[in-house]
Design an enzyme around this catalytic site. Structure first.
Site, PDB file in Angstrom:
ATOM      1  N   SER A   1       0.834  -1.210   0.000  1.00  0.00           N
ATOM      2  CA  SER A   1       0.000   0.000   0.000  1.00  0.00           C
ATOM      3  C   SER A   1       0.869   1.260   0.000  1.00  0.00           C
ATOM      4  O   SER A   1       0.359   2.363  -0.180  1.00  0.00           O
ATOM      5  CB  SER A   1      -1.003  -0.007   1.153  1.00  0.00           C
ATOM      6  OG  SER A   1      -0.349   0.232   2.357  1.00  0.00           O
TER       7      SER A   1
ATOM      8  N   PRO B   1       1.369  -1.714   8.754  1.00  0.00           N
ATOM      9  CA  PRO B   1       2.758  -1.896   9.196  1.00  0.00           C
ATOM     10  C   PRO B   1       3.716  -0.786   8.774  1.00  0.00           C
ATOM     11  O   PRO B   1       4.891  -0.834   9.134  1.00  0.00           O
ATOM     12  CB  PRO B   1       3.151  -3.204   8.516  1.00  0.00           C
ATOM     13  CG  PRO B   1       2.342  -3.231   7.257  1.00  0.00           C
ATOM     14  CD  PRO B   1       1.035  -2.566   7.590  1.00  0.00           C
ATOM     15  N   GLY B   2       3.243   0.210   7.998  1.00  0.00           N
ATOM     16  CA  GLY B   2       4.132   1.343   7.745  1.00  0.00           C
ATOM     17  C   GLY B   2       4.413   1.684   6.296  1.00  0.00           C
ATOM     18  O   GLY B   2       5.351   2.420   6.012  1.00  0.00           O
ATOM     19  N   GLY B   3       3.594   1.190   5.369  1.00  0.00           N
ATOM     20  CA  GLY B   3       3.813   1.496   3.944  1.00  0.00           C
ATOM     21  C   GLY B   3       3.691   2.993   3.650  1.00  0.00           C
ATOM     22  O   GLY B   3       4.498   3.560   2.904  1.00  0.00           O
TER      23      GLY B   3
ATOM     24  N   ASP C   1      -1.300   3.660  15.709  1.00  0.00           N
ATOM     25  CA  ASP C   1      -1.903   2.353  15.405  1.00  0.00           C
ATOM     26  C   ASP C   1      -1.603   1.380  16.541  1.00  0.00           C
ATOM     27  O   ASP C   1      -0.490   1.404  17.082  1.00  0.00           O
ATOM     28  CB  ASP C   1      -1.332   1.784  14.082  1.00  0.00           C
ATOM     29  CG  ASP C   1      -2.283   0.789  13.413  1.00  0.00           C
ATOM     30  OD1 ASP C   1      -2.730  -0.142  14.098  1.00  0.00           O
ATOM     31  OD2 ASP C   1      -2.559   0.966  12.213  1.00  0.00           O
TER      32      ASP C   1
ATOM     33  N   ASP D   1      -5.932   5.633  19.902  1.00  0.00           N
ATOM     34  CA  ASP D   1      -7.052   5.668  18.943  1.00  0.00           C
ATOM     35  C   ASP D   1      -6.911   6.872  17.995  1.00  0.00           C
ATOM     36  O   ASP D   1      -6.846   8.019  18.450  1.00  0.00           O
ATOM     37  CB  ASP D   1      -8.367   5.752  19.738  1.00  0.00           C
ATOM     38  CG  ASP D   1      -9.574   5.751  18.820  1.00  0.00           C
ATOM     39  OD1 ASP D   1      -9.396   5.555  17.594  1.00  0.00           O
ATOM     40  OD2 ASP D   1     -10.691   5.958  19.321  1.00  0.00           O
TER      41      ASP D   1
ATOM     42  N   ASP E   1      -5.176   6.083   6.629  1.00  0.00           N
ATOM     43  CA  ASP E   1      -5.589   4.899   5.861  1.00  0.00           C
ATOM     44  C   ASP E   1      -6.395   3.963   6.768  1.00  0.00           C
ATOM     45  O   ASP E   1      -6.398   2.753   6.553  1.00  0.00           O
ATOM     46  CB  ASP E   1      -4.316   4.206   5.323  1.00  0.00           C
ATOM     47  CG  ASP E   1      -4.599   3.111   4.307  1.00  0.00           C
ATOM     48  OD1 ASP E   1      -5.682   3.125   3.693  1.00  0.00           O
ATOM     49  OD2 ASP E   1      -3.737   2.232   4.129  1.00  0.00           O
TER      50      ASP E   1
ATOM     51  N   LYS F   1     -12.909   4.487   2.185  1.00  0.00           N
ATOM     52  CA  LYS F   1     -13.170   3.103   1.783  1.00  0.00           C
ATOM     53  C   LYS F   1     -14.623   3.008   1.314  1.00  0.00           C
ATOM     54  O   LYS F   1     -15.529   3.503   2.000  1.00  0.00           O
ATOM     55  CB  LYS F   1     -12.938   2.147   2.958  1.00  0.00           C
ATOM     56  CG  LYS F   1     -11.632   2.390   3.708  1.00  0.00           C
ATOM     57  CD  LYS F   1     -10.424   1.842   2.967  1.00  0.00           C
ATOM     58  CE  LYS F   1      -9.145   2.175   3.730  1.00  0.00           C
ATOM     59  NZ  LYS F   1      -7.922   1.894   2.977  1.00  0.00           N
TER      60      LYS F   1
HETATM   61  C1  LIG Z   1      -5.137  -0.574   5.739  1.00  0.00           C
HETATM   62  S1  LIG Z   1      -4.275  -0.659   7.246  1.00  0.00           S
HETATM   63  C2  LIG Z   1      -3.064   0.582   7.048  1.00  0.00           C
HETATM   64  C3  LIG Z   1      -1.943   0.224   6.152  1.00  0.00           C
HETATM   65  C4  LIG Z   1      -0.859   1.276   6.149  1.00  0.00           C
HETATM   66  N1  LIG Z   1      -1.330   2.513   5.538  1.00  0.00           N
HETATM   67  C5  LIG Z   1       0.356   0.816   5.379  1.00  0.00           C
HETATM   68  O1  LIG Z   1       0.630   1.392   4.320  1.00  0.00           O
HETATM   69  O2  LIG Z   1       1.056  -0.077   5.835  1.00  0.00           O
HETATM   70  C6  LIG Z   1      -5.391   0.084   8.360  1.00  0.00           C
HETATM   71  C7  LIG Z   1      -4.830   0.249   9.736  1.00  0.00           C
HETATM   72  O3  LIG Z   1      -5.719   1.099  10.474  1.00  0.00           O
HETATM   73  C8  LIG Z   1      -5.655   0.744  11.817  1.00  0.00           C
HETATM   74  N2  LIG Z   1      -6.813   1.323  12.522  1.00  0.00           N
HETATM   75  C9  LIG Z   1      -8.127   1.064  12.331  1.00  0.00           C
HETATM   76  N3  LIG Z   1      -8.872   1.794  13.192  1.00  0.00           N
HETATM   77  C10 LIG Z   1      -7.991   2.545  13.912  1.00  0.00           C
HETATM   78  C11 LIG Z   1      -8.149   3.488  14.938  1.00  0.00           C
HETATM   79  N4  LIG Z   1      -9.361   3.833  15.408  1.00  0.00           N
HETATM   80  N5  LIG Z   1      -7.046   4.064  15.455  1.00  0.00           N
HETATM   81  C12 LIG Z   1      -5.816   3.729  15.001  1.00  0.00           C
HETATM   82  N6  LIG Z   1      -5.610   2.834  14.018  1.00  0.00           N
HETATM   83  C13 LIG Z   1      -6.688   2.235  13.494  1.00  0.00           C
HETATM   84  C14 LIG Z   1      -5.611  -0.793  11.793  1.00  0.00           C
HETATM   85  O4  LIG Z   1      -5.024  -1.291  12.981  1.00  0.00           O
HETATM   86  C15 LIG Z   1      -4.762  -1.058  10.553  1.00  0.00           C
HETATM   87  O5  LIG Z   1      -3.413  -1.322  10.904  1.00  0.00           O
END
Ligand SMILES: C[S@@+](CC[C@H](N)C(=O)[O-])C[C@H]1O[C@@H](n2cnc3c(N)ncnc32)[C@H](O)[C@@H]1O
Length: 362
Positions: free
Chosen positions: A196, A230-232, A248, A268, A284, A313
């Site tokens: 991503s 994970p950090g993309g 996260d 959060d 994201d 989304k």
């Molecule tokens: C699609 S992944 C993100 C991928 C990231 N952008 C990358 O490039 O690696 C969505 C992330 O949102 C986090 N997430 C969802 N709801 C959240 C919240 N309320 N607070 C913090 N993180 C949240 C999830 O734990 C998940 O790791």
């Protein structure tokens, strides 16, 4: 072969989109055409990877450009004004009829974009495209129709909707994607933790001007990544020297942690706020768009960040309606604060059931 259209007249608008998104692209195109008071009808075929709006009466393309801004279309990967079509291209010699039709347009061009739908059928034409592209390029150059040293001229799109059917279009470089078919050639960075990362890379290249990229993505600036694991996305920011606070509960990849530019908080993303304003907030988080849009607007309107790139989304059926609902929510917050803003929204090549947005104060 159909008769070539009168020079300098556009007969419609062609939008290339992700296969399966034709209904959204078509609804958007119809709404934009209505707003521009253009009369015509939309023609789309399920999973074809493109949609058309055919004008009832041809319009001079400068006049059409003044009324209809192709670059604002969300569900469009690539867009152009339709200026002609050939429906019975012979298998043996496609060059001659194409050259005849292009010559009859009475235009010169700065670039040739030879394109197909991004479908399995389209991909089957890729070998032909590789062989045919240089031939057409040479023929156009020799005929004086292709002037790559004149970027102010329109670009020529030759869109092979099928092996027999070519749609001819024109666009200015500022209106359509720089990449043929709107597909960026981005290489997966070796150390980036998730694919991503390419989504944010494409968003930066496609939603920001080069000047905006230079001014706002430089070492020393602060950024926040909501939903970072994970950090993309974080990788795109730290690799440009920005310091990132990653929000996260999930873990951050060692390659990102090792940069020393990261602070990771397991809190959060909906309630956490930075102590000081930051340049960037990217987000994201997988959540309902109607929760994300107001949160993004609040960050920008309250000055927590100067600019934001975020995903909406869209797992629902009526994706275009949902995006418009989110746009209205953002507008509501900005109007309440009397804030002038820029909002650019695009269904990027790397986006699946989502769109990517850039929001900043003007
Ligand atoms: C699609 S992944 C993100 C991928 C990231 N952008 C990358 O490039 O690696 C969505 C992330 O949102 C986090 N997430 C969802 N709801 C959240 C919240 N309320 N607070 C913090 N993180 C949240 C999830 O734990 C998940 O790791």
């Amino acid at each position: 072969m159909q008769p070539a259209p009168t020079p300098c007249l556009s007969v419609g608008i062609l939008v290339q989109c992700r296969p399966g998104f034709e209904p959204d692209a078509s609804l958007e195109l119809q709404a934009a055409a209505r707003a521009a008071r253009l009369e015509g009808c939309s023609v789309d075929v399920a999973n074809s990877g493109f949609t058309l709006f055919q004008l009832n009466a041809p319009v001079a393309h400068d006049a059409l450009r003044r009324r209809f801004d192709l670059s604002r279309l969300i569900f469009s990967r690539q867009a152009c004004q339709l200026v002609g079509s050939i429906d019975d291209l012979p298998e043996k010699d496609r060059l001659s009829p194409l050259m005849d039709a292009i010559t009859a347009l009475g235009e010169r061009f700065s670039a040739l974009l030879l394109e197909t739908p991004d479908t399995n059928d389209g991909k089957e034409q890729s070998g032909f495209l590789r062989r045919f592209g240089p031939l057409l390029d040479d023929a156009l150059t020799q005929a004086g129709l292709l002037r790559t040293d004149s970027p102010h001229l329109p670009r020529l799109h030759v869109f092979l909707a099928s092996p027999k059917r070519a749609l001819l279009g024109i666009s200015l470089a500022s209106e359509g994607s720089a990449w043929p078919m709107g597909i960026p050639r981005l290489r997966m960075p070796k150390d980036a933790p998730s694919r991503s990362t390419l989504k944010l890379a494409e968003a930066i290249a496609g939603l920001l001007t080069e000047e905006e990229q230079r001014a706002t993505l430089r070492p020393g600036l602060q950024a926040v990544d909501l939903g970072a694991s994970p950090g993309g996305w974080t990788w795109q920011l730290v690799s440009r020297g920005l310091r990132v606070t990653a929000i996260d509960n999930g873990p951050m990849a060692p390659s990102v942690v090792a940069t020393g530019l990261l602070e990771h908080l397991r809190v959060d993303g909906f309630t956490w706020k930075p102590r000081k304003p930051v340049e960037w907030m990217v987000c994201d988080m997988v959540e309902q768009p109607s929760r994300i849009a107001p949160l993004m607007a609040e960050w920008v309107a309250s000055g927590r960040c100067r600019r934001s790139i975020f995903n909406l989304k869209l797992p629902m059926k009526r994706r275009y309606d949902e995006v418009e609902r989110c746009r209205a929510l953002i507008d509501q917050r900005m109007r309440a604060g009397n804030i002038k803003y820029t909002l650019r929204i695009k269904h990027l090549y790397h986006d699946r059931e989502e769109v990517t947005c850039y929001l900043t104060r003007r």
